[in-house]
Design a protein around this motif. Structure first.
Motif, PDB file in Angstrom:
ATOM      1  N   MET A 165      46.710  14.437 -43.335  1.00 22.19           N
ATOM      2  CA  MET A 165      46.258  15.988 -42.828  1.00 22.19           C
ATOM      3  C   MET A 165      46.620  15.220 -41.628  1.00 22.19           C
ATOM      4  N   GLY A 166      45.695  13.829 -40.921  1.00 20.66           N
ATOM      5  CA  GLY A 166      45.765  13.899 -39.923  1.00 20.66           C
ATOM      6  C   GLY A 166      44.550  12.569 -39.402  1.00 20.66           C
ATOM      7  N   ALA A 167      44.954  12.775 -38.175  1.00 23.52           N
ATOM      8  CA  ALA A 167      43.562  11.193 -37.578  1.00 23.52           C
ATOM      9  C   ALA A 167      42.827  11.726 -36.124  1.00 23.52           C
ATOM     10  N   VAL A 168      41.661  11.749 -36.303  1.00 22.14           N
ATOM     11  CA  VAL A 168      40.920  12.147 -35.337  1.00 22.14           C
ATOM     12  C   VAL A 168      40.480  10.907 -34.446  1.00 22.14           C
ATOM     13  N   ILE A 169      40.945  11.088 -32.510  1.00 21.97           N
ATOM     14  CA  ILE A 169      40.864   9.596 -32.440  1.00 21.97           C
ATOM     15  C   ILE A 169      39.058   9.593 -31.422  1.00 21.97           C
ATOM     16  N   VAL A 170      38.755   8.766 -31.813  1.00 19.41           N
ATOM     17  CA  VAL A 170      37.366   8.560 -30.683  1.00 19.41           C
ATOM     18  C   VAL A 170      38.028   7.424 -29.270  1.00 19.41           C
ATOM     19  N   ILE A 185      47.055   5.120 -31.552  1.00 18.47           N
ATOM     20  CA  ILE A 185      48.202   6.496 -31.376  1.00 18.47           C
ATOM     21  C   ILE A 185      49.225   5.950 -32.239  1.00 18.47           C
ATOM     22  N   ARG A 186      49.637   4.848 -30.907  1.00 17.76           N
ATOM     23  CA  ARG A 186      50.862   4.718 -31.755  1.00 17.76           C
ATOM     24  C   ARG A 186      50.970   4.178 -33.178  1.00 17.76           C
ATOM     25  N   MET A 187      49.979   3.569 -33.066  1.00 14.16           N
ATOM     26  CA  MET A 187      50.526   3.510 -34.218  1.00 14.16           C
ATOM     27  C   MET A 187      50.451   4.338 -35.605  1.00 14.16           C
ATOM     28  N   PHE A 188      49.362   5.153 -35.386  1.00 12.86           N
ATOM     29  CA  PHE A 188      49.592   6.659 -36.291  1.00 12.86           C
ATOM     30  C   PHE A 188      50.781   6.879 -36.330  1.00 12.86           C
ATOM     31  N   GLN A 189      51.396   6.833 -34.993  1.00 13.08           N
ATOM     32  CA  GLN A 189      52.376   7.633 -35.021  1.00 13.08           C
ATOM     33  C   GLN A 189      54.059   6.942 -35.702  1.00 13.08           C
ATOM     34  N   THR A 190      53.463   6.009 -35.825  1.00 14.73           N
ATOM     35  CA  THR A 190      54.409   4.784 -36.104  1.00 14.73           C
ATOM     36  C   THR A 190      54.911   5.236 -37.982  1.00 14.73           C
ATOM     37  N   GLU A 227      47.467  14.342 -21.572  1.00 12.41           N
ATOM     38  CA  GLU A 227      47.886  14.422 -21.235  1.00 12.41           C
ATOM     39  C   GLU A 227      49.021  13.266 -21.070  1.00 12.41           C
ATOM     40  N   LEU A 228      48.937  12.544 -21.400  1.00 13.50           N
ATOM     41  CA  LEU A 228      49.908  11.375 -21.773  1.00 13.50           C
ATOM     42  C   LEU A 228      50.638  11.582 -23.214  1.00 13.50           C
ATOM     43  N   PHE A 229      49.686  11.995 -24.256  1.00 15.64           N
ATOM     44  CA  PHE A 229      50.396  11.767 -25.636  1.00 15.64           C
ATOM     45  C   PHE A 229      51.279  13.435 -26.285  1.00 15.64           C
ATOM     46  N   GLU A 230      50.377  14.526 -25.832  1.00 12.39           N
ATOM     47  CA  GLU A 230      50.592  16.017 -25.684  1.00 12.39           C
ATOM     48  C   GLU A 230      49.680  16.198 -27.011  1.00 12.39           C
ATOM     49  N   VAL A 231      48.119  15.194 -27.140  1.00 14.65           N
ATOM     50  CA  VAL A 231      47.382  15.782 -28.197  1.00 14.65           C
ATOM     51  C   VAL A 231      46.102  16.221 -27.856  1.00 14.65           C
ATOM     52  N   PRO A 232      45.939  17.677 -28.912  1.00 11.52           N
ATOM     53  CA  PRO A 232      44.624  18.027 -27.312  1.00 11.52           C
ATOM     54  C   PRO A 232      43.379  17.434 -27.636  1.00 11.52           C
ATOM     55  N   MET A 233      43.040  17.429 -26.713  1.00  7.14           N
ATOM     56  CA  MET A 233      40.812  17.014 -26.848  1.00  7.14           C
ATOM     57  C   MET A 233      40.858  17.952 -27.145  1.00  7.14           C
ATOM     58  N   LEU A 234      39.813  17.461 -28.575  1.00  3.93           N
ATOM     59  CA  LEU A 234      38.536  18.486 -29.415  1.00  3.93           C
ATOM     60  C   LEU A 234      37.699  18.018 -28.937  1.00  3.93           C
ATOM     61  N   GLY A 235      37.525  17.691 -27.688  1.00  3.13           N
ATOM     62  CA  GLY A 235      36.035  17.573 -27.308  1.00  3.13           C
ATOM     63  C   GLY A 235      34.566  16.485 -26.775  1.00  3.13           C
ATOM     64  N   GLN A 236      34.696  16.316 -26.108  1.00  8.48           N
ATOM     65  CA  GLN A 236      33.379  15.730 -24.962  1.00  8.48           C
ATOM     66  C   GLN A 236      32.334  15.659 -25.458  1.00  8.48           C
ATOM     67  N   ILE A 237      31.139  14.352 -25.889  1.00  6.92           N
ATOM     68  CA  ILE A 237      30.406  14.299 -26.619  1.00  6.92           C
ATOM     69  C   ILE A 237      29.249  13.834 -25.601  1.00  6.92           C
ATOM     70  N   PRO A 238      28.103  13.944 -25.336  1.00  9.51           N
ATOM     71  CA  PRO A 238      27.212  13.251 -24.040  1.00  9.51           C
ATOM     72  C   PRO A 238      26.355  12.429 -25.233  1.00  9.51           C
TER      73      PRO A 238
END
Length: 282
Positions: A165-170, A185-190, A227-238
């Motif tokens: 369905m897709g990948a989440v990048i950490v 990200i480039r790899m998954f796009q490929t 901003e570079l890949f136009e993919v959403p940032m799902l969130g920040q974890i402290p």
């Protein structure tokens, strides 16, 4: 464990790749480099999705460094094999282990804790295929796949064998992590795998009782990727000590301390992720 039969999915996944019996959505959790807390995010994300009422499984595809059993508190258990009838044919399948309401399989449960897995690519490919198609997954809404860091055999094997369905990048905020995330990200796009979003882990440290945030690893890395890949940032974890304690003790922070800042962030990320998957399915 030797598995001998081919299996056919009872409910197909979209796409022409292999279908996984009992699984609706496969979500890869990946990172460009190690040390960013990818497995911690994957385990807690799975727990957070389960808390929404979904049926969740986690596949530990990090064959060389499997940490998911420790993080879920599953140790010393022997895998069980069952016979099932699929399309009139009797097949053997591995029963997944269960912890915190999550079904799970990992190489860490099939070898001794101190035993190194010294395999070349074809053996890794075979193991991932077995974990995907020869495990008795039970009506899984989300199968979270914890991939090893980098862009190697495991990522390619998963992308080739199953419809993702897709990948989440950490990532973490600093430039050295962001640089490797770009490659991931480039790899998954490929290989035509959608990027569901980016999670920025270890975003800041806030001492107990203080309002001050310390950006130990810099800041803005996830935003730059967005901003570079136009993919959403799902969130920040402290950064919180309880995250590490939960991982070492087999009690993920989403389960053990759901009111903590990190747990709340992960629960919010899980909600956004579920929305993204719903939109893609639609």
């Amino acid at each position: 464990i030797e598995m001998t039969a081919q299996v056919t999915a009872s409910r197909p996944i979209l796409g022409e790749k292999g279908t996984i019996p009992g699984v609706k959505n496969v979500i890869a959790v990946s990172s460009g480099k190690g040390g960013v807390g990818k497995s911690t995010v994957a385990v807690n994300l799975a727990c957070a999705l389960a808390k929404t009422g979904a049926r969740v499984g986690i596949l530990d595809a990090d064959v060389y460094g499997p940490n998911v059993p420790l993080m879920l508190g599953v140790r010393g258990a022997d895998p069980q094999v069952v016979q099932e009838t699929v399309n009139g044919e009797t097949v053997k399948r591995i029963l997944p282990f269960e912890a915190h309401g999550i079904q799970m399989i990992s190489m860490g449960l099939l070898v001794a804790e101190d035993q190194a897995v010294i395999w070349r690519g074809p053996m890794l490919h075979s193991a991932i295929r077995q974990f995907l198609f020869e495990v008795s997954w039970q009506d899984i809404d989300y199968l979270v796949v914890d991939l090893p860091p980098g862009t190697g055999d495991a990522q390619l094997s998963l992308s080739q064998q199953a419809h993702l369905m897709g990948a989440v990048i950490v990532t973490t905020p600093q430039d050295v992590s962001v640089l490797d995330v770009k490659k991931a990200i480039r790899m998954f796009q490929t290989v035509n795998v959608p990027i569901l979003g980016v999670v920025e882990n270890m975003a800041w440290f806030q001492p107990p009782g203080s309002e001050e945030r310390y950006h130990l690893f810099g800041e803005g890395g996830g935003k730059r990727i967005e901003e570079l890949f136009e993919v959403p940032m799902l969130g920040q974890i402290p950064i919180e000590v309880a995250v590490r304690e939960g991982g070492d003790g087999g009690h993920p922070i989403v389960v053990s301390r759901p009111d903590s800042a990190s747990a709340r962030a992960i629960l919010d990320i899980a909600g956004k992720l579920a929305q993204r998957v719903s939109v893609l399915n639609a």
